[in-house]
Design an enzyme around this catalytic site. Structure first.
Site, short mmCIF file in Angstrom:
data_model
loop_
_atom_site.label_atom_id
_atom_site.label_comp_id
_atom_site.label_asym_id
_atom_site.label_seq_id
_atom_site.Cartn_x
_atom_site.Cartn_y
_atom_site.Cartn_z
N HIS A 14 41.92 35.05 51.09
CA HIS A 14 41.55 34.38 52.33
C HIS A 14 41.08 35.44 53.33
O HIS A 14 41.67 36.53 53.42
CB HIS A 14 42.74 33.60 52.88
CG HIS A 14 42.43 32.79 54.08
ND1 HIS A 14 42.35 33.32 55.35
CD2 HIS A 14 42.17 31.45 54.23
CE1 HIS A 14 42.08 32.37 56.22
NE2 HIS A 14 41.96 31.23 55.56
N ASP A 16 41.39 36.02 56.54
CA ASP A 16 42.41 36.58 57.42
C ASP A 16 43.39 37.47 56.67
O ASP A 16 43.86 38.49 57.19
CB ASP A 16 43.18 35.47 58.14
CG ASP A 16 42.30 34.66 59.08
OD1 ASP A 16 41.34 35.23 59.63
OD2 ASP A 16 42.57 33.46 59.27
N GLU A 42 43.44 46.78 63.90
CA GLU A 42 42.95 45.44 63.61
C GLU A 42 41.75 45.53 62.67
O GLU A 42 41.01 46.51 62.70
CB GLU A 42 42.52 44.72 64.89
CG GLU A 42 43.49 44.87 66.06
CD GLU A 42 44.86 44.27 65.79
OE1 GLU A 42 44.93 43.32 64.97
OE2 GLU A 42 45.84 44.74 66.37
N GLU A 55 44.33 51.66 67.75
CA GLU A 55 44.82 52.90 68.33
C GLU A 55 45.75 53.60 67.36
O GLU A 55 46.60 52.94 66.74
CB GLU A 55 45.57 52.63 69.64
CG GLU A 55 44.74 51.93 70.71
CD GLU A 55 44.59 50.43 70.46
OE1 GLU A 55 43.43 49.95 70.56
OE2 GLU A 55 45.59 49.78 70.15
N LYS A 166 43.69 28.11 49.57
CA LYS A 166 44.75 27.67 50.49
C LYS A 166 45.59 26.62 49.77
O LYS A 166 45.12 25.93 48.88
CB LYS A 166 44.15 27.06 51.76
CG LYS A 166 43.29 28.00 52.57
CD LYS A 166 42.72 27.34 53.82
CE LYS A 166 43.74 27.25 54.92
NZ LYS A 166 43.11 26.80 56.21
N PHE A 243 33.39 24.21 46.73
CA PHE A 243 33.90 25.35 47.50
C PHE A 243 33.43 26.63 46.79
O PHE A 243 34.23 27.41 46.30
CB PHE A 243 35.42 25.27 47.58
CG PHE A 243 36.09 26.30 48.46
CD1 PHE A 243 35.39 27.16 49.27
CD2 PHE A 243 37.48 26.40 48.46
CE1 PHE A 243 36.02 28.10 50.07
CE2 PHE A 243 38.14 27.33 49.24
CZ PHE A 243 37.40 28.19 50.05
N ASP A 251 33.90 32.31 56.09
CA ASP A 251 34.57 32.37 57.40
C ASP A 251 34.90 33.82 57.71
O ASP A 251 35.37 34.57 56.84
CB ASP A 251 35.88 31.58 57.39
CG ASP A 251 35.66 30.08 57.33
OD1 ASP A 251 35.19 29.51 58.33
OD2 ASP A 251 35.95 29.49 56.28
N ALA A 252 34.71 34.22 58.96
CA ALA A 252 35.15 35.55 59.38
C ALA A 252 36.68 35.61 59.34
O ALA A 252 37.36 34.61 59.55
CB ALA A 252 34.65 35.86 60.79
N LYS A 258 47.50 34.60 60.72
CA LYS A 258 48.30 33.74 59.83
C LYS A 258 49.79 34.01 60.02
O LYS A 258 50.54 34.21 59.07
CB LYS A 258 47.87 33.95 58.38
CG LYS A 258 46.50 33.36 58.08
CD LYS A 258 46.51 31.85 58.16
CE LYS A 258 45.12 31.25 57.99
NZ LYS A 258 44.31 31.32 59.22
N LYS A 278 50.69 47.07 62.41
CA LYS A 278 51.57 47.65 63.43
C LYS A 278 52.65 48.50 62.78
O LYS A 278 53.30 48.07 61.84
CB LYS A 278 52.23 46.54 64.26
CG LYS A 278 51.24 45.69 65.04
CD LYS A 278 51.92 44.55 65.76
CE LYS A 278 50.90 43.69 66.50
NZ LYS A 278 51.53 42.54 67.18
N LYS A 282 56.57 48.98 66.97
CA LYS A 282 56.19 47.70 67.57
C LYS A 282 57.23 46.66 67.16
O LYS A 282 57.31 46.25 66.01
CB LYS A 282 54.80 47.27 67.11
CG LYS A 282 53.65 47.95 67.83
CD LYS A 282 53.49 49.38 67.46
CE LYS A 282 52.22 49.98 68.08
NZ LYS A 282 52.16 51.43 67.81
N ASP A 284 57.34 43.60 67.63
CA ASP A 284 56.78 42.38 67.04
C ASP A 284 57.07 42.34 65.55
O ASP A 284 57.36 41.28 64.99
CB ASP A 284 55.25 42.36 67.23
CG ASP A 284 54.83 41.78 68.57
OD1 ASP A 284 55.66 41.12 69.20
OD2 ASP A 284 53.69 42.01 68.97
#
Length: 418
Positions: A14, A16, A42, A55, A166, A243, A251-252, A258, A278, A282, A284
């Protein structure tokens, strides 16, 4: 009254997830050569193009373009007709040095006072619903796509599969939150162009998914979960039709889109922060792993049947703002959730540096997390090899998915008198 709950997953192909896997491969390579690296990177993928941005503060020098190409090749984008191919796609790097304004809040003279890399709240969740303490709908959604990828790589029983896919599973629950049956399964899989007309093509794909893929998934499950599969499941296989155009050409893709697939499929809660790309400073990422570790050990210890754990931070501050616990009325220890939260705070040191050490997060362990979920996975020790542009090779023995270990069960039982 019975109710329905749905979770989805997406494959490693996929768009993403391609982005997530590239970002985490960069993290692994930076940490392999410089464990103190600070990274937030990213990835954007689209037709024939990869863009890297973010960064970094590290002593390591990497060939980021080759790392990206290696990931794309491993996933399976190796044919020009996909319009996104490992050797021919462009790779643009816009990675630059980390802001000193952020770094001053993280790095401190004493490691113990290392501040959180950002503010925010993170959640961990666990339930007795499955052996791996994950929500069943998400666990099945992941398993469907893992097996679909295995069939694609085997290229024997099904020979037309492409990397993008998916899945989605809807489960009916009783009033007391026990799974009763699978109501619906959705699978959308990219495929090669067929010589036959669309109706024949769709019939072939539907038959293969139901008769080849689903039995392989079902065979991995305990008998009580196999019983949830019936002849009455409502299957939606490639419901939009053909498909062929998929992946980054269809799709970009972007890193971090996700986050529900990565965690609990919509069960519990989510603080909103993505993981991939990350480093563990971080919170997160690191605190989300730590709260999952807490939640899983609490349920396994018998404190409750289901639990949500929240922790929150201020940027640059080591001590969490607070810990919140919700056991959804399933606690078995004779105290309320507030008291349970206070005991959790005593058992688990939630300062960022303590989390990094406890879960061994400064190791190159992240590529394996970037597809099919960060939670509910099996801890294992593996040896990984990394090569620098100068020809230096580093071999690292690392422990994957440490936050899934049940290594605090005895401590939790002692604390709660179980």
């Amino acid at each position: 009254m019975p109710y329905l709950f749905t979770s989805e997953s997406v494959s490693e192909g996929h768009p993403d997830k391609i982005s997530d896997q590239i970002s985490d491969a960069l993290i692994d390579n930076f940490l392999a050569f410089d464990p103190k690296s600070k990274v937030a990177c990213e990835t954007l993928v689209t037709t024939g193009q990869v863009v890297l941005a973010g960064e970094v503060k590290s002593s390591a020098y990497l060939d980021v373009q080759q790392i990206a190409r290696d990931v794309i090749k491993r996933i399976g984008y190796t044919k020009s007709e996909y319009m996104f191919e490992a050797e021919s796609c462009g790779v643009l790097s816009a990675i630059h040095e980390q802001s000193p304004d952020i770094n001053q809040g993280v790095d401190r003279a004493s490691e113990e006072e290392q501040g959180a890399g950002d503010q925010g709240m993170m959640f961990g969740y666990a339930t007795k619903e499955t052996e791996n303490y994950m929500p069943l709908a998400l666990d099945l959604s992941h398993k469907i796509l893992i097996e679909l990828a295995a069939l694609r790589r085997e290229n024997k029983e099904i020979t037309y599969l492409r990397p993008d896919a998916k899945s989605q599973v809807t489960i009916e629950y009783s009033d007391d939150n026990v799974p009763q049956r699978i109501d619906a399964i959705v699978v959308s899989t990219q495929h090669d162009a067929f010589d036959s007309d669309d109706d024949v093509m769709l019939a072939k794909i539907k038959s293969d998914i139901i008769n080849l893929l689903i039995p392989r998934v079902k065979s991995q499950l305990k008998p009580e979960l196999q019983k949830l599969f019936s002849d009455d499941i409502n299957y939606h296989i490639n419901p939009t039709g053909k498909f062929v155009i998929g992946g980054p050409h269809g799709d970009a893709g972007l890193t971090g889109r996700k986050i529900i697939v990565d965690t609990y499929g919509g069960k519990g809660a989510h603080g909103g922060g993505a993981f991939s790309g990350k480093d563990p400073s971080k919170v997160d990422r690191s605190a989300a792993y730590a709260t999952r570790h807490i939640a899983k050990n609490m349920v396994a210890a018998g404190v409750c049947d289901e639990i949500l754990v929240q922790v929150s931070y201020a940027i640059g501050v080591a001590k969490p703002m607070g810990i919140y616990v919700n056991t959804y009325g399933t606690a078995k220890v004779g105290v309320n959730d507030g008291e349970i939260a206070r005991k959790v705070e005593e058992i688990f040191d939630m300062r960022p540096i303590a989390i990094e050490r406890r879960l061994k997060l400064r190791e190159p362990i992240y590529s394996e997390t970037a597809a099919y979920g960060h939670m509910g996975r099996t801890p294992e020790v593996v040896t990984k090899s990394f090569s620098s542009p100068e020809g230096t090779q580093v071999d690292k023995e690392v422990e994957l998915f440490t936050w899934e270990k049940l290594d605090y069960v005895d401590k939790v039982k002692e604390a709660f008198g179980l």
